[in-house]
Design a protein around this motif. Structure first.
Motif, PDB file in Angstrom:
ATOM      1  N   LYS A   1      45.790  37.982 -53.572  1.00  0.00           N
ATOM      2  CA  LYS A   1      45.439  39.279 -54.145  1.00  0.00           C
ATOM      3  C   LYS A   1      45.643  40.368 -53.108  1.00  0.00           C
ATOM      4  O   LYS A   1      45.457  40.142 -51.919  1.00  0.00           O
ATOM      5  CB  LYS A   1      43.975  39.304 -54.586  1.00  0.00           C
ATOM      6  N   MET A   2      46.002  41.540 -53.579  1.00  0.00           N
ATOM      7  CA  MET A   2      46.013  42.727 -52.725  1.00  0.00           C
ATOM      8  C   MET A   2      44.605  43.282 -52.723  1.00  0.00           C
ATOM      9  O   MET A   2      44.028  43.554 -53.782  1.00  0.00           O
ATOM     10  CB  MET A   2      47.000  43.757 -53.270  1.00  0.00           C
ATOM     11  N   ARG A   3      44.027  43.429 -51.515  1.00  0.00           N
ATOM     12  CA  ARG A   3      42.642  43.871 -51.374  1.00  0.00           C
ATOM     13  C   ARG A   3      42.614  45.368 -51.042  1.00  0.00           C
ATOM     14  O   ARG A   3      43.351  45.832 -50.169  1.00  0.00           O
ATOM     15  CB  ARG A   3      41.948  43.063 -50.277  1.00  0.00           C
ATOM     16  N   PHE A   4      41.752  46.098 -51.723  1.00  0.00           N
ATOM     17  CA  PHE A   4      41.670  47.547 -51.545  1.00  0.00           C
ATOM     18  C   PHE A   4      40.323  47.887 -50.904  1.00  0.00           C
ATOM     19  O   PHE A   4      39.305  47.984 -51.576  1.00  0.00           O
ATOM     20  CB  PHE A   4      41.837  48.257 -52.891  1.00  0.00           C
ATOM     21  N   TYR A   5      40.363  48.041 -49.581  1.00  0.00           N
ATOM     22  CA  TYR A   5      39.127  48.305 -48.828  1.00  0.00           C
ATOM     23  C   TYR A   5      38.728  49.776 -48.958  1.00  0.00           C
ATOM     24  O   TYR A   5      39.577  50.664 -49.070  1.00  0.00           O
ATOM     25  CB  TYR A   5      39.322  47.967 -47.357  1.00  0.00           C
ATOM     26  N   LYS A   6      37.426  49.997 -48.890  1.00  0.00           N
ATOM     27  CA  LYS A   6      36.901  51.359 -48.942  1.00  0.00           C
ATOM     28  C   LYS A   6      35.834  51.545 -47.868  1.00  0.00           C
ATOM     29  O   LYS A   6      35.279  50.572 -47.359  1.00  0.00           O
ATOM     30  CB  LYS A   6      36.292  51.654 -50.319  1.00  0.00           C
ATOM     31  N   GLY A   7      35.565  52.797 -47.534  1.00  0.00           N
ATOM     32  CA  GLY A   7      34.457  53.139 -46.661  1.00  0.00           C
ATOM     33  C   GLY A   7      34.491  52.438 -45.315  1.00  0.00           C
ATOM     34  O   GLY A   7      35.522  52.372 -44.637  1.00  0.00           O
TER      35      GLY A   7
ATOM     36  N   GLY B   1      38.115  38.062 -67.324  1.00  0.00           N
ATOM     37  CA  GLY B   1      38.682  39.342 -66.928  1.00  0.00           C
ATOM     38  C   GLY B   1      39.557  39.250 -65.686  1.00  0.00           C
ATOM     39  O   GLY B   1      39.402  38.365 -64.847  1.00  0.00           O
ATOM     40  N   ARG B   2      40.477  40.173 -65.585  1.00  0.00           N
ATOM     41  CA  ARG B   2      41.403  40.243 -64.446  1.00  0.00           C
ATOM     42  C   ARG B   2      41.684  41.716 -64.170  1.00  0.00           C
ATOM     43  O   ARG B   2      41.930  42.489 -65.092  1.00  0.00           O
ATOM     44  CB  ARG B   2      42.697  39.516 -64.804  1.00  0.00           C
ATOM     45  N   THR B   3      41.645  42.096 -62.910  1.00  0.00           N
ATOM     46  CA  THR B   3      41.903  43.498 -62.547  1.00  0.00           C
ATOM     47  C   THR B   3      43.392  43.692 -62.318  1.00  0.00           C
ATOM     48  O   THR B   3      43.921  43.334 -61.268  1.00  0.00           O
ATOM     49  CB  THR B   3      41.110  43.877 -61.283  1.00  0.00           C
ATOM     50  N   MET B   4      44.084  44.267 -63.310  1.00  0.00           N
ATOM     51  CA  MET B   4      45.534  44.468 -63.212  1.00  0.00           C
ATOM     52  C   MET B   4      45.950  45.907 -63.484  1.00  0.00           C
ATOM     53  O   MET B   4      47.142  46.213 -63.496  1.00  0.00           O
ATOM     54  CB  MET B   4      46.257  43.545 -64.201  1.00  0.00           C
TER      55      MET B   4
ATOM     56  N   SER C   1      40.325  44.042 -55.953  1.00  0.00           N
ATOM     57  CA  SER C   1      41.611  43.434 -55.630  1.00  0.00           C
ATOM     58  C   SER C   1      42.362  43.102 -56.908  1.00  0.00           C
ATOM     59  O   SER C   1      41.773  43.062 -57.999  1.00  0.00           O
ATOM     60  CB  SER C   1      41.403  42.169 -54.795  1.00  0.00           C
ATOM     61  N   MET C   2      43.658  42.875 -56.784  1.00  0.00           N
ATOM     62  CA  MET C   2      44.478  42.499 -57.941  1.00  0.00           C
ATOM     63  C   MET C   2      45.465  41.412 -57.539  1.00  0.00           C
ATOM     64  O   MET C   2      45.942  41.387 -56.394  1.00  0.00           O
ATOM     65  CB  MET C   2      45.235  43.705 -58.502  1.00  0.00           C
ATOM     66  N   PRO C   3      45.769  40.481 -58.440  1.00  0.00           N
ATOM     67  CA  PRO C   3      46.736  39.427 -58.128  1.00  0.00           C
ATOM     68  C   PRO C   3      48.133  40.000 -57.880  1.00  0.00           C
ATOM     69  O   PRO C   3      48.587  40.883 -58.603  1.00  0.00           O
ATOM     70  CB  PRO C   3      46.724  38.551 -59.381  1.00  0.00           C
ATOM     71  N   VAL C   4      48.782  39.495 -56.838  1.00  0.00           N
ATOM     72  CA  VAL C   4      50.144  39.920 -56.497  1.00  0.00           C
ATOM     73  C   VAL C   4      50.959  38.689 -56.109  1.00  0.00           C
ATOM     74  O   VAL C   4      50.421  37.611 -55.890  1.00  0.00           O
ATOM     75  CB  VAL C   4      50.154  40.939 -55.334  1.00  0.00           C
ATOM     76  N   LEU C   5      52.266  38.864 -56.027  1.00  0.00           N
ATOM     77  CA  LEU C   5      53.122  37.800 -55.511  1.00  0.00           C
ATOM     78  C   LEU C   5      53.154  37.866 -53.987  1.00  0.00           C
ATOM     79  O   LEU C   5      53.144  38.952 -53.408  1.00  0.00           O
ATOM     80  CB  LEU C   5      54.548  37.944 -56.033  1.00  0.00           C
ATOM     81  N   TRP C   6      53.210  36.694 -53.366  1.00  0.00           N
ATOM     82  CA  TRP C   6      53.422  36.634 -51.931  1.00  0.00           C
ATOM     83  C   TRP C   6      54.232  35.387 -51.640  1.00  0.00           C
ATOM     84  O   TRP C   6      53.948  34.313 -52.162  1.00  0.00           O
ATOM     85  CB  TRP C   6      52.101  36.621 -51.165  1.00  0.00           C
ATOM     86  N   GLU C   7      55.246  35.532 -50.803  1.00  0.00           N
ATOM     87  CA  GLU C   7      56.162  34.437 -50.529  1.00  0.00           C
ATOM     88  C   GLU C   7      55.598  33.482 -49.491  1.00  0.00           C
ATOM     89  O   GLU C   7      55.121  33.891 -48.430  1.00  0.00           O
ATOM     90  CB  GLU C   7      57.498  35.008 -50.032  1.00  0.00           C
TER      91      GLU C   7
ATOM     92  N   PHE D   1      61.714  31.455 -57.319  1.00  0.00           N
ATOM     93  CA  PHE D   1      60.320  31.807 -57.596  1.00  0.00           C
ATOM     94  C   PHE D   1      59.333  30.742 -57.131  1.00  0.00           C
ATOM     95  O   PHE D   1      58.123  30.977 -57.140  1.00  0.00           O
ATOM     96  CB  PHE D   1      60.133  32.016 -59.108  1.00  0.00           C
ATOM     97  N   ASN D   2      59.823  29.592 -56.718  1.00  0.00           N
ATOM     98  CA  ASN D   2      58.953  28.441 -56.490  1.00  0.00           C
ATOM     99  C   ASN D   2      58.091  28.554 -55.239  1.00  0.00           C
ATOM    100  O   ASN D   2      57.166  27.756 -55.056  1.00  0.00           O
ATOM    101  CB  ASN D   2      59.802  27.160 -56.428  1.00  0.00           C
ATOM    102  N   ASN D   3      58.377  29.503 -54.364  1.00  0.00           N
ATOM    103  CA  ASN D   3      57.622  29.599 -53.115  1.00  0.00           C
ATOM    104  C   ASN D   3      56.489  30.609 -53.145  1.00  0.00           C
ATOM    105  O   ASN D   3      55.860  30.861 -52.121  1.00  0.00           O
ATOM    106  CB  ASN D   3      58.574  29.922 -51.952  1.00  0.00           C
ATOM    107  N   THR D   4      56.219  31.200 -54.306  1.00  0.00           N
ATOM    108  CA  THR D   4      55.104  32.148 -54.363  1.00  0.00           C
ATOM    109  C   THR D   4      53.798  31.401 -54.144  1.00  0.00           C
ATOM    110  O   THR D   4      53.644  30.248 -54.562  1.00  0.00           O
ATOM    111  CB  THR D   4      55.078  32.892 -55.707  1.00  0.00           C
ATOM    112  N   ARG D   5      52.839  32.043 -53.497  1.00  0.00           N
ATOM    113  CA  ARG D   5      51.653  31.353 -53.012  1.00  0.00           C
ATOM    114  C   ARG D   5      50.573  31.108 -54.071  1.00  0.00           C
ATOM    115  O   ARG D   5      49.603  30.406 -53.822  1.00  0.00           O
ATOM    116  CB  ARG D   5      51.038  32.150 -51.845  1.00  0.00           C
ATOM    117  N   ASP D   6      50.698  31.678 -55.250  1.00  0.00           N
ATOM    118  CA  ASP D   6      49.678  31.443 -56.259  1.00  0.00           C
ATOM    119  C   ASP D   6      49.696  29.973 -56.687  1.00  0.00           C
ATOM    120  O   ASP D   6      50.740  29.344 -56.766  1.00  0.00           O
ATOM    121  CB  ASP D   6      49.889  32.352 -57.467  1.00  0.00           C
ATOM    122  N   GLU D   7      48.499  29.437 -56.977  1.00  0.00           N
ATOM    123  CA  GLU D   7      48.367  28.007 -57.263  1.00  0.00           C
ATOM    124  C   GLU D   7      47.443  27.726 -58.440  1.00  0.00           C
ATOM    125  O   GLU D   7      46.834  26.672 -58.537  1.00  0.00           O
ATOM    126  CB  GLU D   7      47.842  27.271 -56.011  1.00  0.00           C
TER     127      GLU D   7
END
Length: 916
Positions: free
Chosen positions: A382-388, A254-257, A563-569, A368-374
């Motif tokens: 991932k973009m993290r969604f904090y609560k509380g 599973g993946r949260t997208m 959290s969900m996977p995102v691109l980051w340079e 596209f080669n510099n994105t941090r996913d590996e």
């Protein structure tokens, strides 16, 4: 001049049209339409991007003018007889004649090539790659229009500029347009096209009664404002984005997208300009954001477009290999979605048919080669969604940093939200007593060690690390340049998985960092490191509450929020160099290249950055010839079932020629300039046209002259998409939920579809209204997509798919007759039918009208009555069978069961699952 004189001139010109215009005007051979197809058919297989037999190629202009291996010039401009190409084509010697072992050119083809060379062998760019200039609308300034020589009926038929282009083409094909569809058919068509849902009975009745001149426009405007509009067009975009709720490949976990899918729905509904929509998805992480410099949450979520690539979690796989596979997929998908060009073949060699060089692929890949996913198991970044309380801690840390050194706020906010930049532990060079744990993590035992190469420690003041162990009293030490070098830090390893922060001394420059473990109490227990980062020291050291702030910082990093996977340079040390893959092999690296676009298209403006943001801006730049053409064609194909260029995924020289090229260019320029990239304005222009409103009914003449309706001599008649077939059944039966957004749902599906041996994941049936949500919200597992959707030609979404190839199979009937969703819809529809009439005839008539908004023909009614009566007798003979069909209703009767069977047949009718 008198009108009669103009009429006389017109008649004379009309008489001339009986002759060949080419002969009268002195036709010059056109490279794109006449020469290029011949070269592609007969020559490029041996003399193109893949092969250059005899050092001869016809892919690039300069190559055909250069001597080959024999020393002879293939094309001598102005002299066909001196051209080696012509000599070889006409040679009687089987060893010399071209094409070798191929079908000889026809006399007409040879004649075209000779004439072209003698006329100077003018080379032209393929039409789709040239700059778009807005064509003149055929009716404007037309002498026949001005003086009433056009058929009066047809001239009045046109409702906007689109119609003049279409009418002009119809006249050339000796065809005339069809009359407008009846109002019930038209509102069903436009409702399904714009919102993906059928109209309500009240909406149909209101439209039929509305005699105002703008009655239809009011319907269109209402539909464009409907929340359902965004859901309908998101379904289309999900195929392009290869959206799924799982990672793909063998384990397919599973993946949260879903937040990305919701972003697309909201973007369409708010009519976000398509250029902005493009830039956000390709480079949202590079768009400057709030006062901290951190991009907006929406823009980061948008980059999920290219994090829909698959991740391979199978043990033993090479992470770099599959990172590269994802990278290649991003390049190919970007070209297919926005540039409509088969770019994938350039990975291995120059394009066989269009002038795109092999190295151009890797120049483009560099964006596209510099994105941090590996390709790591946790799918960072991932973009993290904090609560509380966690959200409150994040704000406290940010406020502390802003108060003590505001220049660092963005840097630390970035790490708390996307945890980048960091060094993933699978990149460690393993030494003694160390290995890979759980696919992506570094594991080390007592006296074990590892090397972390080339770490820039300039300005760093603390080590931040995610680590855990079951051992007691284990200590990790970090050393500079060698395994027993100067000590950087000592970290007591916690028993549970957590993030630790340890200060380090000031060091300048790049160094190798060595780590080693001392764990004498339990030497055989593994210590697991997930990632680490060398960061600037949190400001305010020594002040009151500083220790608490550091604890809060470590605490939020230790948590696992949604959290969900995102691109980051990746920048500085995290930037990669890009090299050509020799013959497409990722393991054989060639020359290094810098980011650039193929010379086939307009260059990137100098003021644009050479990163994904600059690329995205170039993609929607007015000078880029392709993007608007491709996107307009894509929306046209969704409405008419066929694009103006049928090959929506291929606008190159091997793709289909446009049926109405001037119309395509006119719409493309209008989309950019007049509508300011507004998709709603584009769609309104198309559906308001008389072309769109035509009846889909045909006759013998149209079948003979335009069997596939490529000249649009009648309205579209297309099978509904997989999502629309299901959504319509739920809507017409009264079951459809209007709930929007949120995690994907699991509506009923046949048992034992899912097999998830690695994760044990199961299809957990959604409860309440979630089981009746629209198809766009259905959970999508790549290795086992929702079965009724795949039966109706939905893709697995492992890769981008521009258009669904429609099939007609018995399985589709089996779905609509047996799938639990359709059985429940049939029961609900039967209940509505039961209340709408006293006799079976009346009830069946109403059921047909609820689905089609048309009266049923008498012969069709007789068939339905027969079905009903046979079912009724069967249930009366065996009352126990009633329970097996009415599993979703409390009411039980043979009559309702028979009506359910009849409703199920209605849902399966061709004109119910088809848009007329």
């Amino acid at each position: 001049m008198k009108k009669s004189v103009f009429i006389g001139i017109g008649i004379g010109v009309l008489m001339l049209s009986a002759w060949s215009w080419r002969g009268w005007l002195g036709h010059k051979v056109d490279y794109n339409t006449e020469v290029k197809p011949i070269l592609n058919k007969h020559c490029m297989g041996c003399h193109g991007g893949v092969k250059k037999a005899g050092d001869v190629s016809f892919l690039f202009e300069h190559e055909m003018l250069e001597p080959g291996k024999s020393g002879k010039i293939p094309v001598v401009r102005g002299n066909a007889e001196a051209s080696e190409m012509i000599r070889r084509i006409e040679s009687k010697d089987p060893d010399e004649r071209m094409p070798k072992n191929g079908v000889p050119l026809t006399d007409e083809e040879v004649s075209i090539l000779k004439k072209w060379i003698n006329e100077g062998a003018e080379w032209k760019q393929h039409w789709s790659y040239t700059r778009i200039e807005k064509p003149e609308v055929p009716s404007a300034g037309n002498i026949w229009n001005l003086y009433g020589l056009l058929d009066a009926g047809n001239s009045k038929w046109a409702k906007n500029e689109i119609d003049h282009f279409v009418l002009d083409r119809l006249k050339k094909e000796d065809l005339s347009p069809s009359p407008e569809a009846d109002r019930a058919t038209l509102i069903r068509r436009v409702s399904l096209d714009i919102t993906g849902l059928p109209p309500t009975q009240k909406e149909v009745t209101d439209f039929e009664k509305d005699k105002s001149a703008n009655a239809y426009e009011k319907v269109v405007d209402r539909l464009l404002q409907s929340p359902a509009y965004g859901e309908r067009w998101t379904s289309m975009w999900m195929d392009l984005a290869r959206y799924a709720d799982t990672k793909g490949y063998e384990s397919d976990g599973g993946r949260t997208m879903w937040r990305y899918r919701d972003y697309v729905v909201k973007s369409f509904n708010e009519d976000k300009p398509f250029d902005k929509f493009t830039i956000e998805q390709l480079a949202g992480d590079l768009i400057p954001g709030d006062k901290d410099g951190f991009p907006t949450r929406e823009n980061i979520i948008a980059t999920g477009f290219h994090r829909n690539t698959m991740t391979n979690n199978e043990g033993g796989t090479d992470d770099e290999e599959f990172r590269t596979a994802a990278l290649i997929d991003r390049v190919n998908t970007t070209w297919e979605v926005w540039q409509g060009t088969t770019f994938g073949c350039v990975q291995c060699h120059s394009h066989p048919y269009d002038p795109i060089r092999h190295e151009d692929y890797y120049k483009y890949m560099a964006f596209f080669n510099n994105t941090r996913d590996e390709d790591v198991w946790d799918e960072w970044p991932k973009m993290r969604f904090y609560k509380g309380e966690d959200s409150a801690k994040v704000e406290r840390v940010k406020q502390w940093i802003s108060a003590h050194d505001s220049k660092l706020t963005g840097e630390f906010a970035q790490f708390m939200h996307v945890m980048e930049p960091k060094i993933n532990a699978h990149n460690f060079e393993k030494g003694d007593q160390s290995t890979v744990l759980l696919i992506s993590y570094y594991g080390v035992k007592d006296k074990g060690n590892a090397r972390i190469p080339k770490v820039d420690l300039s300005g760093a003041g603390q080590l931040v690390m995610n680590v855990s162990t079951g051992a007691e009293n284990a200590v990790l030490s970090f050393h500079l340049d060698k395994i027993d070098g100067p000590l950087l830090a000592k970290v007591a390893v916690p028993k549970r998985d957590t993030v630790v922060v340890a200060p380090i001394p000031a060091v300048n420059g790049s160094h190798d960092v060595f780590l080693k473990l001392s764990s004498p109490t339990k030497p055989e227990d593994w210590v697991r490191i997930t990632w680490l980062a060398f960061q600037k020291l949190l400001p305010g050291a020594g002040e009151k509450d500083y220790v608490k702030i550091v604890e809060d910082y470590a605490s939020v990093l230790s948590k696992y929020p949604e959290s969900m996977p995102v691109l980051w340079e990746g920048k500085k040390d995290f930037a990669r160099k890009t090299q050509v893959f020799v013959r497409g092999n990722w393991m054989v690296k060639g020359a290094e290249v810098k980011a650039d676009v193929p010379k086939l298209l307009a260059p990137i403006p100098k003021e644009y950055s050479r990163d994904r943001l600059g690329l995205a801006k170039w993609m929607v730049n007015r000078d880029n010839a392709l993007t608007s053409r491709v996107i307009v064609n894509r929306f046209w194909e969704q409405l008419f079932g066929r694009g103006i260029v049928e090959t929506v995924e291929d606008f190159g020289s091997q793709g289909s020629e446009p049926t109405h090229r001037e119309l395509l260019d006119w719409l493309a320029v209008s989309f950019m300039e007049d509508y300011q990239w507004s998709v709603k304005k584009l769609l309104k222009e198309i559906v308001m046209s008389a072309t769109y409103r035509q009846s889909s009914k045909t006759d013998q003449e149209r079948i003979e002259k335009d069997p596939y309706n490529i000249w649009i001599s009648r309205g579209p008649r297309v099978r509904l998409s997989a999502e629309q077939v299901r959504d319509q059944a739920l809507a017409c039966s009264g079951l459809l939920s209007k709930k929007m957004y949120g995690p994907s749902v699991m509506p009923p599906q046949p048992d034992k579809i899912w097999q998830s041996p690695y994760s044990g994941e199961k299809w957990v049936l959604s409860e309440g209204e979630d089981r009746y949500r629209r198809g766009v919200y259905t959970y999508w597992k790549r290795t086992a997509p929702y079965p009724s959707m795949t039966t109706f030609d939905a893709p697995s979404r492992e890769f981008c798919q521009s258009r669904r190839i429609l099939t007609n199979t018995p399985l589709q009937a089996l779905v609509t007759l047996n799938d639990p969703v359709y059985l429940e819809a049939a029961q609900n529809l039967a209940t509505k039918m039961l209340k709408s009439g006293k006799t079976p005839d009346q009830q069946l008539k109403e059921g047909y009208r609820l689905l089609t908004y048309q009266p049923i023909e008498e012969k069709s009614l007789k068939v339905l009555v027969k079905v009903y009566n046979e079912a009724l007798q069967a249930y009366k003979r065996k009352p126990g069978e009633v329970d097996s069909i009415l599993v979703y209703r409390k009411e039980r009767s043979p009559e309702l069961a028979a009506l359910t069977v009849s409703a199920n047949v209605l849902l399966n009718l061709d004109n119910v699952v088809t848009k007329e």
